[in-house]
Design an enzyme around this catalytic site. Structure first.
Site, PDB file in Angstrom:
ATOM      1  N   VAL A 115      -5.701  -1.485  -3.153  1.00 24.77           N
ATOM      2  CA  VAL A 115      -7.189  -1.660  -2.878  1.00 24.77           C
ATOM      3  C   VAL A 115      -7.527  -2.809  -2.254  1.00 24.77           C
ATOM      4  O   VAL A 115      -8.923  -3.236  -1.912  1.00 24.77           O
ATOM      5  CB  VAL A 115      -8.083  -1.655  -4.156  1.00 24.77           C
ATOM      6  CG1 VAL A 115      -8.044  -0.202  -5.308  1.00 24.77           C
ATOM      7  CG2 VAL A 115      -7.636  -2.694  -5.212  1.00 24.77           C
ATOM      8  N   LYS A 116      -6.882  -3.165  -1.334  1.00 23.83           N
ATOM      9  CA  LYS A 116      -7.041  -4.565  -0.638  1.00 23.83           C
ATOM     10  C   LYS A 116      -7.347  -4.335   0.734  1.00 23.83           C
ATOM     11  O   LYS A 116      -7.184  -3.219   1.244  1.00 23.83           O
ATOM     12  CB  LYS A 116      -5.526  -5.602  -0.689  1.00 23.83           C
ATOM     13  CG  LYS A 116      -5.474  -6.183  -2.212  1.00 23.83           C
ATOM     14  CD  LYS A 116      -6.714  -6.997  -2.842  1.00 23.83           C
ATOM     15  CE  LYS A 116      -6.415  -8.099  -3.781  1.00 23.83           C
ATOM     16  NZ  LYS A 116      -5.913  -7.535  -5.050  1.00 23.83           N
ATOM     17  N   THR A 117      -7.916  -5.177   1.665  1.00 28.38           N
ATOM     18  CA  THR A 117      -8.318  -4.803   2.822  1.00 28.38           C
ATOM     19  C   THR A 117      -7.669  -4.342   3.797  1.00 28.38           C
ATOM     20  O   THR A 117      -7.829  -3.420   4.435  1.00 28.38           O
ATOM     21  CB  THR A 117      -9.136  -6.335   3.242  1.00 28.38           C
ATOM     22  OG1 THR A 117      -9.813  -7.031   2.371  1.00 28.38           O
ATOM     23  CG2 THR A 117      -9.759  -6.059   4.732  1.00 28.38           C
TER      24      THR A 117
END
Ligand SMILES: *Cc1c(COP(=O)(O)O)cnc(C)c1O
Length: 399
Positions: free
Chosen positions: A185-187
């Protein structure tokens, strides 16, 4: 925030390169890999992107913290200072090194309060770990000044701020080491993965060795099996497939941040209809990676009422004070010293509790976080979602 929103042909082509070569391991297999070293290439590209001298890829953002702390020589008997608003991984890594995490207040940046940091430093403080939460800058220059005065290294947990900068300089390059996460779920994401960056060649060498069972990676006639080691390590190696996906995602990072900036501006405009609303302090708007928009209501009661109205209208916000993973008073496993180790490690040593956490220890953070609401800013923002948000916020403004 999530890079998975724009997964596409580029990631697929990168993965196919690796599958066609048949080499999944980042080291060795020189003959089979046809000149392809994806993890190495990803490290070089990430170092170049952030402006760091060196980058070390690892298996996760948590592993990156662990590897960086190990390279800084953090261990039993040490204290490491971080902030009471972060993901649990930050202090899990500190505990896993055998050290004791000490928590500071956050201020209106929702990151480490440098004045409180100064108060928490003791002769045992071995490292300081500010976190650039939700894509935006901690007061890293002030924090660094305090740390320098006490001659303590700074490790920036930049897991949530890939693409974030302060005055043009990439976050993670201010301290001795910066760590990143590429979890789902990171950038930017590689599914699981992480990176440590540093300008210090000695630290980089230690991280490189520690993350690979101590291998010194010095070419020798015996190959990998003939390499020596000067200290014990562990295995936090990244796979070629992750490195390949990382290359494709990194190439999209600027585009991700630009899209989020545009969408965040829209969110901010929509949220501005709420009476007496205030926004999180952002030190440098141009360097914000714009993954989240956080706003404050006058008090916790009002935040509850507004969020209730927003939820009913289908546009509920995140309330970090209700979330078990990011906010100190909610970390019951830490506060309760819960562990399966019979001796009580890492909370107790020799049957004696070495650290006790008071749930009320961070009142200034509570006063801020309990009246905060947050929207995650997507890369892709359909018109229907915009319309729904605007309507929900207008309704909430009227209560
Ligand atoms: C996600 C995150 C981590 C851990 O990263 P993983 O790759 O999930 O292990 C560490 N710190 C912060 C602030 C994070 O948000």
């Amino acid at each position: 925030m999530p890079g998975f929103e724009i997964f596409g042909a580029e990631e697929k082509a990168q993965v196919m390169d690796v599958l066609e070569s048949g080499v999944l391991f980042r080291y060795e297999f020189a003959d089979q890999r046809k000149g392809m070293w994806k993890v190495l290439e990803f490290e070089r590209a990430f170092a170049a992107y952030t402006g760091a001298g060196h980058a070390q890829a690892v298996t996760s953002g948590t592993a990156a913290l662990k590897v960086a702390l190990a390279a800084l020589g953090v261990g039993e008997g040490d204290e490491v200072i971080t902030q009471g608003f972060t993901f649990v991984a930050t202090w899990e890594a500190i505990l896993d090194c055998g050290a004791v995490p000490v928590f500071t207040e956050v201020d209106l940046t929702l990151n480490m309060d440098p004045a409180d940091l100064e108060k928490k430093i003791t002769p045992k403080t071995k490292a300081i770990v500010p976190v650039h939460m939700m894509g935006a800058q901690a007061r890293i220059e002030a924090i660094k000044a305090v740390a320098d005065r006490h001659n303590i290294p700074v490790l920036e947990d930049t897991a949530q701020a890939a693409g974030g900068r302060l005055n043009g300089r990439h976050l993670g390059t201010f301290g001795a080491v910066g760590t990143f996460s590429f979890d789902a779920v990171k950038t930017m994401t590689t599914g699981e993965g992480g990176m440590c960056i540093t300008n210090d060649q000695t630290l980089w060498r230690r991280m490189s060795e520690y993350h690979d069972h101590g291998h010194d990676h010095i070419p020798n006639p015996g190959g990998r099996g003939g390499e020596s080691r000067s200290f014990i390590g562990f295995n936090y190696r990244m796979m070629e497939i992750q490195g390949a996906i990382g290359l494709a995602q990194l190439a999209k990072l600027d585009q991700i941040v630009a899209a989020q900036k545009k969408n965040k501006a829209f969110f901010r405009e929509a949220v501005s209809v709420l009476p007496e609303v205030q926004f999180r302090e952002i030190l440098d708007e141009a360097g914000d990676s714009a993954t989240f928009l956080t706003f404050f209501l006058p008090d916790a009661q009002r935040a509850t009422a507004v969020n209730q109205a927003l939820r009913e209208a289908g546009a509920g916000a995140v309330r970090w004070s209700e979330n078990g993973w990011h906010y100190y008073p909610k970390w019951e496993q830490l506060l309760g010293g819960k562990t399966y180790c019979q001796g009580g490690w890492p909370f107790s040593v020799g049957g004696k509790r070495r650290v006790v956490y008071d749930p009320q220890a961070l009142p200034a953070s509570a006063a801020i976080i309990e009246r905060a609401l947050t929207y995650q800013v997507p890369i892709l923002l359909p018109e229907e979602q915009k319309t729904k948000m605007v309507a929900a916020l207008k309704k909430a403004a009227a209560i």
